[in-house]
Design a protein around this motif. Structure first.
Motif, PDB file in Angstrom:
ATOM      1  N   PRO A   1       0.819  -1.235   0.000  1.00 21.54           N
ATOM      2  CA  PRO A   1       0.000   0.000   0.000  1.00 21.54           C
ATOM      3  C   PRO A   1       0.841   1.269   0.000  1.00 21.54           C
ATOM      4  CG  PRO A   1      -0.882  -1.594   1.555  1.00 21.54           C
ATOM      5  CD  PRO A   1       0.437  -2.131   1.113  1.00 21.54           C
ATOM      6  N   TRP A   2       1.965   1.236   0.737  1.00 28.51           N
ATOM      7  CA  TRP A   2       2.821   2.421   0.780  1.00 28.51           C
ATOM      8  C   TRP A   2       3.448   2.682  -0.588  1.00 28.51           C
ATOM      9  CZ3 TRP A   2       7.914   3.612  -0.129  1.00 28.51           C
ATOM     10  CH2 TRP A   2       8.350   4.857   0.333  1.00 28.51           C
ATOM     11  N   PHE A   3       3.932   1.624  -1.236  1.00 24.05           N
ATOM     12  CA  PHE A   3       4.528   1.807  -2.555  1.00 24.05           C
ATOM     13  C   PHE A   3       3.486   2.280  -3.575  1.00 24.05           C
ATOM     14  CE2 PHE A   3       7.936  -1.113  -0.991  1.00 24.05           C
ATOM     15  CZ  PHE A   3       8.989  -0.257  -1.212  1.00 24.05           C
ATOM     16  N   LEU A   4       2.250   1.763  -3.481  1.00 27.89           N
ATOM     17  CA  LEU A   4       1.193   2.228  -4.375  1.00 27.89           C
ATOM     18  C   LEU A   4       0.898   3.703  -4.134  1.00 27.89           C
ATOM     19  CD1 LEU A   4      -1.309  -0.793  -4.296  1.00 27.89           C
ATOM     20  CD2 LEU A   4       0.185  -0.097  -6.179  1.00 27.89           C
ATOM     21  N   GLY A   5       0.830   4.099  -2.869  1.00 25.42           N
ATOM     22  CA  GLY A   5       0.605   5.511  -2.570  1.00 25.42           C
ATOM     23  C   GLY A   5       1.735   6.386  -3.067  1.00 25.42           C
ATOM     24  N   LEU A   6       2.974   5.908  -2.901  1.00 26.88           N
ATOM     25  CA  LEU A   6       4.124   6.670  -3.391  1.00 26.88           C
ATOM     26  C   LEU A   6       4.055   6.856  -4.900  1.00 26.88           C
ATOM     27  CD1 LEU A   6       6.946   7.922  -2.835  1.00 26.88           C
ATOM     28  CD2 LEU A   6       7.902   5.644  -3.224  1.00 26.88           C
ATOM     29  N   ALA A   7       3.674   5.801  -5.620  1.00 24.55           N
ATOM     30  CA  ALA A   7       3.639   5.870  -7.078  1.00 24.55           C
ATOM     31  C   ALA A   7       2.463   6.696  -7.589  1.00 24.55           C
ATOM     32  CB  ALA A   7       3.582   4.458  -7.663  1.00 24.55           C
ATOM     33  N   LEU A   8       1.275   6.507  -6.983  1.00 23.87           N
ATOM     34  CA  LEU A   8       0.063   7.128  -7.511  1.00 23.87           C
ATOM     35  C   LEU A   8      -0.178   8.526  -6.963  1.00 23.87           C
ATOM     36  CD1 LEU A   8      -2.351   4.042  -7.350  1.00 23.87           C
ATOM     37  CD2 LEU A   8      -1.052   4.889  -9.318  1.00 23.87           C
ATOM     38  N   ILE A   9       0.252   8.794  -5.728  1.00 22.81           N
ATOM     39  CA  ILE A   9      -0.067  10.067  -5.091  1.00 22.81           C
ATOM     40  C   ILE A   9       1.115  11.029  -5.103  1.00 22.81           C
ATOM     41  CG2 ILE A   9      -0.842  11.128  -2.925  1.00 22.81           C
ATOM     42  CD1 ILE A   9      -2.264   8.566  -2.247  1.00 22.81           C
ATOM     43  N   THR A  10       2.343  10.500  -5.148  1.00 22.59           N
ATOM     44  CA  THR A  10       3.516  11.376  -5.091  1.00 22.59           C
ATOM     45  C   THR A  10       4.291  11.392  -6.396  1.00 22.59           C
ATOM     46  OG1 THR A  10       3.704  10.967  -2.707  1.00 22.59           O
ATOM     47  CG2 THR A  10       5.630  11.880  -3.831  1.00 22.59           C
ATOM     48  N   VAL A  11       4.871  10.260  -6.761  1.00 23.91           N
ATOM     49  CA  VAL A  11       5.748  10.231  -7.929  1.00 23.91           C
ATOM     50  C   VAL A  11       4.969  10.526  -9.214  1.00 23.91           C
ATOM     51  CG1 VAL A  11       7.311   8.801  -9.296  1.00 23.91           C
ATOM     52  CG2 VAL A  11       7.302   8.620  -6.790  1.00 23.91           C
ATOM     53  N   GLY A  12       3.779   9.920  -9.362  1.00 28.42           N
ATOM     54  CA  GLY A  12       2.992  10.148 -10.567  1.00 28.42           C
ATOM     55  C   GLY A  12       2.637  11.610 -10.787  1.00 28.42           C
ATOM     56  N   PRO A  13       2.026  12.297  -9.811  1.00 30.71           N
ATOM     57  CA  PRO A  13       1.724  13.722  -9.986  1.00 30.71           C
ATOM     58  C   PRO A  13       2.960  14.590 -10.189  1.00 30.71           C
ATOM     59  CG  PRO A  13       0.384  12.804  -8.224  1.00 30.71           C
ATOM     60  CD  PRO A  13       1.365  11.740  -8.613  1.00 30.71           C
TER      61      PRO A  13
ATOM     62  N   LEU B   1       5.804  13.741 -11.702  1.00 27.91           N
ATOM     63  CA  LEU B   1       6.236  13.587 -13.092  1.00 27.91           C
ATOM     64  C   LEU B   1       5.254  14.244 -14.056  1.00 27.91           C
ATOM     65  CD1 LEU B   1       7.515   9.894 -13.036  1.00 27.91           C
ATOM     66  CD2 LEU B   1       8.853  12.004 -12.903  1.00 27.91           C
ATOM     67  N   ALA B   2       3.949  14.142 -13.766  1.00 31.50           N
ATOM     68  CA  ALA B   2       2.947  14.797 -14.603  1.00 31.50           C
ATOM     69  C   ALA B   2       3.123  16.309 -14.568  1.00 31.50           C
ATOM     70  CB  ALA B   2       1.543  14.405 -14.139  1.00 31.50           C
ATOM     71  N   SER B   3       3.402  16.859 -13.384  1.00 34.49           N
ATOM     72  CA  SER B   3       3.634  18.295 -13.263  1.00 34.49           C
ATOM     73  C   SER B   3       4.864  18.727 -14.047  1.00 34.49           C
ATOM     74  CB  SER B   3       3.789  18.668 -11.789  1.00 34.49           C
ATOM     75  OG  SER B   3       4.156  20.017 -11.648  1.00 34.49           O
ATOM     76  N   LEU B   4       5.918  17.912 -14.001  1.00 31.47           N
ATOM     77  CA  LEU B   4       7.117  18.242 -14.760  1.00 31.47           C
ATOM     78  C   LEU B   4       6.819  18.279 -16.257  1.00 31.47           C
ATOM     79  CD1 LEU B   4      10.154  18.764 -14.854  1.00 31.47           C
ATOM     80  CD2 LEU B   4      10.504  16.281 -14.885  1.00 31.47           C
ATOM     81  N   TYR B   5       6.047  17.319 -16.744  1.00 31.07           N
ATOM     82  CA  TYR B   5       5.678  17.317 -18.167  1.00 31.07           C
ATOM     83  C   TYR B   5       4.809  18.529 -18.509  1.00 31.07           C
ATOM     84  CZ  TYR B   5       2.901  16.199 -22.292  1.00 31.07           C
ATOM     85  OH  TYR B   5       2.249  16.267 -23.505  1.00 31.07           O
ATOM     86  N   LEU B   6       3.823  18.825 -17.654  1.00 34.66           N
ATOM     87  CA  LEU B   6       2.913  19.939 -17.942  1.00 34.66           C
ATOM     88  C   LEU B   6       3.630  21.281 -17.921  1.00 34.66           C
ATOM     89  CD1 LEU B   6      -0.266  18.878 -15.915  1.00 34.66           C
ATOM     90  CD2 LEU B   6       0.061  18.798 -18.399  1.00 34.66           C
ATOM     91  N   SER B   7       4.746  21.377 -17.192  1.00 34.55           N
ATOM     92  CA  SER B   7       5.466  22.647 -17.144  1.00 34.55           C
ATOM     93  C   SER B   7       6.078  23.020 -18.489  1.00 34.55           C
ATOM     94  CB  SER B   7       6.564  22.581 -16.082  1.00 34.55           C
ATOM     95  OG  SER B   7       7.585  21.672 -16.451  1.00 34.55           O
ATOM     96  N   PHE B   8       6.156  22.057 -19.408  1.00 34.09           N
ATOM     97  CA  PHE B   8       6.668  22.330 -20.755  1.00 34.09           C
ATOM     98  C   PHE B   8       5.537  22.399 -21.787  1.00 34.09           C
ATOM     99  CE2 PHE B   8      10.126  20.157 -18.532  1.00 34.09           C
ATOM    100  CZ  PHE B   8      11.157  21.052 -18.720  1.00 34.09           C
TER     101      PHE B   8
END
Length: 312
Positions: free
Chosen positions: A36-48, A50-57
């Motif tokens: 559950p912790w790894f899923l939260g890290l991937a879906l709630i932290t790392v995923g957003p 990386l998405a924010s980094l892409y959207l900044s361009f």
């Protein structure tokens, strides 16, 4: 040498046998519980992130698919006057409120460390502002207190002093938010209090034998041994101050007014993303904020070796 050779032989025999079934079972159980912790890290932290980094361009309005624009959002920052204003306001807020807050927290921790009756009650009471300070309710209350007919002007009226609209005056509006941040001293106060309780008493006894008074003991014993706690609180409170949003949003009505006097960086970021629907530019602003906070944290760690004292 015989003992060392026996240990080496034991290690080789264990590695040759491999992992036992019990150890493999423990590893699977640990992985299961950590899932559950790894899923939260991937879906709630790392995923957003990386998405924010892409959207900044990109040029992204939330209503249409993002369009790649390269470094345009970052280039636009250099000519954004309101961005510079928000940085000036935020830096002023951080550089003024954080030192005053830490000084107030340390002073109160020293007072409580004297061993008062009902210490548990006072610790809880003084910690309460830290829990409530970032809430919308307290921000609304602060707006009422410093309003034209608020409590501050009523108290000043008792002494024949004519008050002003503190939150509506560009010279005083930011000061009210600084006071609000200083008021939330509870969390660093408790950390200071815990640090004071860890200082060995024999240092003070030795200083007293040498003829040091209370003030001298504070400068020569308490402060040096408390510098790791001061450093810890300093880093945390600087990060927290840069991320302040709710107070400015509520007090200014979401505008950063008057005349952008309370335009915090996070408030400007919110305005670009959710008011102007310029989510690509807002993502770039978020990454600039990350760089600013990382830079201040790195500076603090690099300077710590000159003033932070450790027993070892």
């Amino acid at each position: 040498m015989s003992v060392l050779s026996e240990l080496a032989t034991l290690r080789r025999s264990r590695s040759a046998r491999g992992t036992s079934p019990a150890e493999r079972g423990d590893g699977k159980a640990a992985a299961l519980f950590l899932t559950p912790w790894f899923l939260g890290l991937a879906l709630i932290t790392v995923g957003p992130v990386l998405a924010s980094l892409y959207l900044s361009f990109t040029d992204y309005s939330l209503l249409a698919a993002p369009e790649w624009t390269g470094l345009d959002n970052y280039v636009e920052m250099f000519g954004d006057e309101r961005l510079l204003t928000s940085l000036r306001v935020t830096f002023t807020y951080v550089f003024v409120s954080v030192p005053v807050q830490l000084a107030a927290a340390l002073a109160l921790a020293l007072f409580l460390d004297r061993g008062l009756r009902g210490l548990a009650f006072y610790r809880s009471a003084f910690y309460l502002p830290s829990l409530l300070g970032s809430s919308v309710a307290i921000a609304i209350l602060w707006r009422q207190i410093f309003g034209n007919g608020g409590l501050v002007n009523q108290v000043l009226g008792w002494f024949g002093i004519e008050g002003v609209g503190w939150i509506s005056h560009p010279d005083y509006a930011l000061g009210t938010l600084v006071i609000l941040n200083v008021w939330t001293f509870g969390s660093p106060m408790l950390i200071f209090l815990a640090g004071l309780r860890q200082i060995p008493q024999h240092y003070y006894e030795a200083a007293a034998i040498d003829g040091a008074n209370k003030l001298r003991q504070f400068w020569s014993v308490t402060l040096p041994l408390l510098t790791p706690i001061i450093f810890f609180n300093l880093v945390l409170q600087i990060i927290h101050a840069f991320q302040s949003f709710t107070q400015a949003f509520v007090v200014s009505g979401g505008t950063g007014g008057p005349v952008d006097a309370t335009l915090f960086y996070t408030l400007y970021l919110y305005e670009q993303g959710f008011t102007n629907l310029n989510m690509g530019y807002a993502s770039a602003l978020a990454w600039l904020l990350l760089v600013i906070i990382a830079a201040f944290t790195a500076i603090n760690f690099s300077l710590a070796k000159f003033w932070v004292f450790y027993d070892d």
